[in-house]
Design a protein around this motif. Sequence first.
Motif, mmCIF file in Angstrom:
data_model
loop_
_atom_site.group_PDB
_atom_site.id
_atom_site.type_symbol
_atom_site.label_atom_id
_atom_site.label_comp_id
_atom_site.label_asym_id
_atom_site.label_seq_id
_atom_site.Cartn_x
_atom_site.Cartn_y
_atom_site.Cartn_z
ATOM 1 N N VAL A 1 0.875 -1.170 0.000
ATOM 2 C CA VAL A 1 0.000 0.000 0.000
ATOM 3 C C VAL A 1 0.914 1.222 0.000
ATOM 4 N N TYR A 2 0.706 2.078 -0.972
ATOM 5 C CA TYR A 2 1.523 3.293 -1.095
ATOM 6 C C TYR A 2 0.725 4.466 -0.540
ATOM 7 N N LEU A 3 1.366 5.197 0.378
ATOM 8 C CA LEU A 3 0.694 6.278 1.089
ATOM 9 C C LEU A 3 1.346 7.603 0.760
ATOM 10 N N CYS A 4 0.523 8.605 0.578
ATOM 11 C CA CYS A 4 0.984 9.954 0.319
ATOM 12 C C CYS A 4 1.195 10.684 1.639
ATOM 13 N N LEU A 5 2.201 11.554 1.689
ATOM 14 C CA LEU A 5 2.471 12.266 2.916
ATOM 15 C C LEU A 5 2.957 13.683 2.624
ATOM 16 N N ALA A 6 2.897 14.524 3.653
ATOM 17 C CA ALA A 6 3.343 15.907 3.511
ATOM 18 C C ALA A 6 3.783 16.439 4.864
ATOM 19 N N GLY A 7 4.677 17.418 4.839
ATOM 20 C CA GLY A 7 5.114 18.020 6.083
ATOM 21 C C GLY A 7 6.151 19.092 5.836
ATOM 22 N N HIS A 8 6.512 19.789 6.901
ATOM 23 C CA HIS A 8 7.515 20.850 6.792
ATOM 24 C C HIS A 8 8.925 20.334 7.035
ATOM 25 N N GLY A 9 9.057 19.063 7.331
ATOM 26 C CA GLY A 9 10.382 18.494 7.521
ATOM 27 C C GLY A 9 10.977 18.040 6.203
ATOM 28 N N TRP A 10 12.038 17.280 6.308
ATOM 29 C CA TRP A 10 12.713 16.780 5.108
ATOM 30 C C TRP A 10 13.493 15.529 5.464
ATOM 31 N N GLY A 11 13.624 14.629 4.519
ATOM 32 C CA GLY A 11 14.418 13.437 4.752
ATOM 33 C C GLY A 11 13.587 12.178 4.785
ATOM 34 N N SER A 12 14.213 11.092 5.192
ATOM 35 C CA SER A 12 13.583 9.783 5.130
ATOM 36 C C SER A 12 12.879 9.367 6.415
ATOM 37 N N SER A 13 12.978 10.175 7.447
ATOM 38 C CA SER A 13 12.289 9.832 8.691
ATOM 39 C C SER A 13 10.812 10.167 8.567
ATOM 40 N N LEU A 14 9.977 9.161 8.699
ATOM 41 C CA LEU A 14 8.548 9.370 8.490
ATOM 42 C C LEU A 14 7.940 10.270 9.557
ATOM 43 N N SER A 15 8.594 10.398 10.685
ATOM 44 C CA SER A 15 8.064 11.260 11.747
ATOM 45 C C SER A 15 8.078 12.733 11.351
ATOM 46 N N GLN A 16 8.784 13.070 10.287
ATOM 47 C CA GLN A 16 8.873 14.458 9.852
ATOM 48 C C GLN A 16 7.655 14.895 9.051
ATOM 49 N N TYR A 17 6.815 13.940 8.710
ATOM 50 C CA TYR A 17 5.656 14.235 7.873
ATOM 51 C C TYR A 17 4.395 14.065 8.708
ATOM 52 N N ASN A 18 3.635 15.136 8.841
ATOM 53 C CA ASN A 18 2.494 15.090 9.760
ATOM 54 C C ASN A 18 1.142 14.993 9.073
ATOM 55 N N SER A 19 1.133 14.973 7.751
ATOM 56 C CA SER A 19 -0.126 14.779 7.026
ATOM 57 C C SER A 19 -0.007 13.519 6.190
ATOM 58 N N TRP A 20 -1.006 12.677 6.305
ATOM 59 C CA TRP A 20 -0.987 11.407 5.592
ATOM 60 C C TRP A 20 -2.312 11.216 4.874
#
Length: 121
Positions: free
Chosen positions: A92-111
């Motif tokens: 399952v491929y999920l779209c995400l967005a956030g003000h962070g950057w990089g490969s850590s998923l915790s940096q993205y707060n919209s899913w």
Amino acid sequence: VQLQASGGGLVQVGGSLRLSCAASDSSFSSQAMGWARQRPGQEREFVAAIDWNGRGKYYADSLRGQFAISRVIANNTIYLQMNSLKPEDTAVYLCLAGHGWGSSLSQYNSWGQGTQVTVSS
């Protein structure tokens, strides 16, 4: 729904798919956006991200060269072009967005909700 993913489906080994993720409003225009995936029985993993103006791109090491991320700022949409697909890309491929950057998923707060990609052998 703020992030709407689409484009998944069933494809044979070696085939290609293009996923889309549309953001519902322009508040995402200043954020990095990207993709994660969750393979059966596994945790979510980072796939790729693109910065707010589309110039910076970041890929999981194992997917660089196979996947390509792009962004159309005017319509708040990102794309993931997936080539040479393998059974292990089934997820399952999920779209995400956030003000962070990089490969850590915790940096993205919209899913967004996911779109299923199944690669058959």
